[in-house]
Design an enzyme around this catalytic site. Structure first.
Site, mmCIF file in Angstrom:
data_model
loop_
_atom_site.group_PDB
_atom_site.id
_atom_site.type_symbol
_atom_site.label_atom_id
_atom_site.label_comp_id
_atom_site.label_asym_id
_atom_site.label_seq_id
_atom_site.Cartn_x
_atom_site.Cartn_y
_atom_site.Cartn_z
ATOM 1 N N ARG A 12 5.786 75.838 72.814
ATOM 2 C CA ARG A 12 4.468 75.606 73.418
ATOM 3 C C ARG A 12 4.296 76.441 74.683
ATOM 4 O O ARG A 12 3.195 76.934 74.973
ATOM 5 C CB ARG A 12 4.321 74.115 73.736
ATOM 6 C CG ARG A 12 2.903 73.698 74.088
ATOM 7 C CD ARG A 12 2.703 72.221 73.842
ATOM 8 N NE ARG A 12 1.374 71.804 74.302
ATOM 9 C CZ ARG A 12 1.157 71.076 75.385
ATOM 10 N NH1 ARG A 12 2.174 70.667 76.124
ATOM 11 N NH2 ARG A 12 -0.068 70.737 75.735
ATOM 12 N N HIS A 55 1.156 78.997 75.319
ATOM 13 C CA HIS A 55 0.290 78.845 76.495
ATOM 14 C C HIS A 55 0.367 80.073 77.399
ATOM 15 O O HIS A 55 -0.618 80.408 78.066
ATOM 16 C CB HIS A 55 0.690 77.588 77.286
ATOM 17 C CG HIS A 55 0.136 76.322 76.709
ATOM 18 N ND1 HIS A 55 -0.543 75.383 77.466
ATOM 19 C CD2 HIS A 55 0.135 75.842 75.442
ATOM 20 C CE1 HIS A 55 -0.922 74.385 76.687
ATOM 21 N NE2 HIS A 55 -0.512 74.626 75.456
ATOM 22 N N ASP A 56 1.492 80.731 77.423
ATOM 23 C CA ASP A 56 1.620 81.943 78.228
ATOM 24 C C ASP A 56 0.774 83.068 77.645
ATOM 25 O O ASP A 56 -0.048 83.673 78.336
ATOM 26 C CB ASP A 56 3.091 82.369 78.293
ATOM 27 C CG ASP A 56 3.295 83.610 79.158
ATOM 28 O OD1 ASP A 56 2.712 83.670 80.252
ATOM 29 O OD2 ASP A 56 4.037 84.507 78.732
ATOM 30 N N SER A 94 3.509 84.650 83.066
ATOM 31 C CA SER A 94 2.735 84.201 84.228
ATOM 32 C C SER A 94 2.647 82.681 84.289
ATOM 33 O O SER A 94 2.447 82.107 85.364
ATOM 34 C CB SER A 94 1.334 84.820 84.201
ATOM 35 O OG SER A 94 0.656 84.509 83.002
ATOM 36 N N ASN A 127 -2.155 72.666 81.327
ATOM 37 C CA ASN A 127 -0.732 73.008 81.298
ATOM 38 C C ASN A 127 0.173 71.926 81.884
ATOM 39 O O ASN A 127 1.399 72.046 81.819
ATOM 40 C CB ASN A 127 -0.489 74.318 82.059
ATOM 41 C CG ASN A 127 -0.875 75.545 81.255
ATOM 42 O OD1 ASN A 127 -0.851 75.528 80.028
ATOM 43 N ND2 ASN A 127 -1.231 76.620 81.938
ATOM 44 N N PRO A 175 -6.856 76.322 73.083
ATOM 45 C CA PRO A 175 -7.535 75.452 72.112
ATOM 46 C C PRO A 175 -7.377 73.987 72.487
ATOM 47 O O PRO A 175 -6.346 73.579 73.029
ATOM 48 C CB PRO A 175 -6.839 75.785 70.792
ATOM 49 C CG PRO A 175 -5.541 76.412 71.171
ATOM 50 C CD PRO A 175 -5.764 77.098 72.472
ATOM 51 N N HIS A 212 2.820 72.500 65.299
ATOM 52 C CA HIS A 212 2.725 71.047 65.465
ATOM 53 C C HIS A 212 3.616 70.307 64.473
ATOM 54 O O HIS A 212 3.604 69.078 64.442
ATOM 55 C CB HIS A 212 1.280 70.589 65.290
ATOM 56 C CG HIS A 212 0.396 70.948 66.444
ATOM 57 N ND1 HIS A 212 -0.971 70.782 66.439
ATOM 58 C CD2 HIS A 212 0.689 71.461 67.669
ATOM 59 C CE1 HIS A 212 -1.484 71.190 67.590
ATOM 60 N NE2 HIS A 212 -0.482 71.617 68.352
ATOM 61 N N ASP A 259 4.576 65.138 63.882
ATOM 62 C CA ASP A 259 4.859 65.051 62.446
ATOM 63 C C ASP A 259 5.637 63.759 62.216
ATOM 64 O O ASP A 259 6.791 63.645 62.646
ATOM 65 C CB ASP A 259 5.687 66.260 62.000
ATOM 66 C CG ASP A 259 6.081 66.212 60.533
ATOM 67 O OD1 ASP A 259 5.812 65.189 59.871
ATOM 68 O OD2 ASP A 259 6.658 67.199 60.044
ATOM 69 N N THR A 297 9.058 64.696 59.292
ATOM 70 C CA THR A 297 10.238 65.505 59.645
ATOM 71 C C THR A 297 10.028 66.085 61.050
ATOM 72 O O THR A 297 9.864 67.291 61.210
ATOM 73 C CB THR A 297 10.459 66.640 58.625
ATOM 74 O OG1 THR A 297 9.267 67.447 58.556
ATOM 75 C CG2 THR A 297 10.794 66.100 57.245
ATOM 76 N N ASP A 328 9.229 73.082 59.449
ATOM 77 C CA ASP A 328 9.017 73.276 58.014
ATOM 78 C C ASP A 328 7.528 73.255 57.691
ATOM 79 O O ASP A 328 6.683 73.293 58.586
ATOM 80 C CB ASP A 328 9.771 72.201 57.216
ATOM 81 C CG ASP A 328 9.404 70.784 57.676
ATOM 82 O OD1 ASP A 328 8.345 70.615 58.332
ATOM 83 O OD2 ASP A 328 10.157 69.837 57.368
#
Length: 334
Positions: free
Chosen positions: A67, A71-72, A81, A99, A171, A201, A253, A256, A261
């Site tokens: 993540r 985000h970077d 940054s 963030n 997003p 995700h 999830d 799993t 996956d």
């Protein structure tokens, strides 16, 4: 004769222009897999060892690092940054509201990998934090039993980090397909890339506050989003009751959660996408076929994911005087 001279002039002009364009450096052209071969040939194994050690301490290392990378790249480009700490005179990217939920284990992974690299005399201050983040992200995906792939290197670290630059760049859980496509397209990424990257995700967690609107405050039906699997919605309400601390986190999830996956896509088929921005990939007819293909074939998804990650890693790359190599990933060089 005059026509021949004009033709010769045109040909020469084309050759000159072609030559000029050929030597114009581009950020993408600077990136290559063996970028550190001469200065720090073992950099990838050094980073991998540090990341593996961190992974053994906590699985959060995986989603936190992945993540952090996303985000970077989406704000200033892939230039680390997002790692800069705020100072009295500047509120940095990491302290923007979007963030604040980034897990500290992602930052710690890069910091420890950077320390391991700099502990090798020939490598000290030769490898950027941006490249270490790219390598660490690849490694955590592999450690979570996802695909292993080669990464392009050669980025420099950014010279600017402002919280104000984050606004509108990432997003949101409530996005529809048009909003998702527009934001990814702004970074040179296609709808296929967006769907592949959304599958990050398949690991990690979310705070109850990020999806409470889907299980309690939805404007239609009984307060529950009708695209949400009813049994799953009840389970979510049990883990996130109305008065629960909004910072409580649950797995993205439910099946799993510690494996990278294609279960993400299988979950979408069952109405078990946690965010609106997840489930829309299956409910919208434009993206549904891709979800179905990748739910059926994990290998096909892996191929698309690696391609999308490679393209993401090229976004906003800093070269030349537009960047440098930080001695401390969390602070600009003095």
């Amino acid at each position: 004769m005059g026509g021949s001279r004009k033709l010769s002039f045109v040909v020469v002009s084309v050759i000159v222009l072609t030559s000029l364009f050929a030597v114009v450096p581009t950020a993408e052209a600077q990136l290559r897999r063996d970028f550190y071969a001469d200065v720090c040939p073992n950099v990838e194994s050094i980073v991998r060892q540090a990341v593996t050690k961190k992974f053994k301490q906590t699985f959060v290392t995986v989603p936190a690092t992945l993540r952090l990378f996303f985000h970077d790249c989406f704000v200033q480009g892939c230039d680390a940054s997002v790692m800069i700490a705020s100072t009295g005179g500047n509120t940095a990217e990491k302290d923007h509201p979007d963030n604040l939920s980034l897990a500290g284990d992602g930052f710690d992974t890069v910091i420890k990998a950077k320390a391991a690299v700099d502990a090798v005399p020939g490598c000290k201050n030769k490898v950027s934090c941006a490249d270490i983040l790219v390598m660490a992200t690849r490694d955590v995906i592999s450690l979570a039993r996802g695909p292993s792939y080669a990464v392009e290197l050669g980025r420099k670290d950014g010279l600017v980090s402002r919280a104000s630059d984050v606004e509108g760049k990432l997003p949101q859980p409530t996005f529809n397909l048009n909003q998702l496509n527009a934001m990814f397209a702004a970074n040179g990424l296609s709808q296929t890339d967006m769907i592949a990257l959304s599958a990050a995700h398949t690991v990690g967690f979310s705070h109850c506050s990020k999806f409470a609107n889907r299980i309690y405050n939805f404007s239609r039906t009984n307060g529950v989003d009708p695209t949400l699997n009813a049994t799953y919605a009840t389970m979510l309400q049990g883990m996130c009751p109305k008065n629960v601390d909004p910072r409580i986190a649950i797995n993205m999830d439910p099946n799993t959660p510690t494996r990278f996956d294609n279960m993400y896509f299988k979950n979408l088929q069952q109405g078990m996408g946690l965010f609106t921005s997840d489930q829309i990939l299956f409910t919208d007819s434009r993206s549904k076929p891709t979800v179905k293909i990748w739910a059926h074939s994990g290998q096909t998804f892996y191929t698309a994911f690696v391609d999308a990650m490679t393209k993401l890693g090229r976004v906003g790359v800093k070269t030349g005087s537009n960047g440098n190599i930080r001695t401390d990933c969390g602070a600009f060089n003095s």
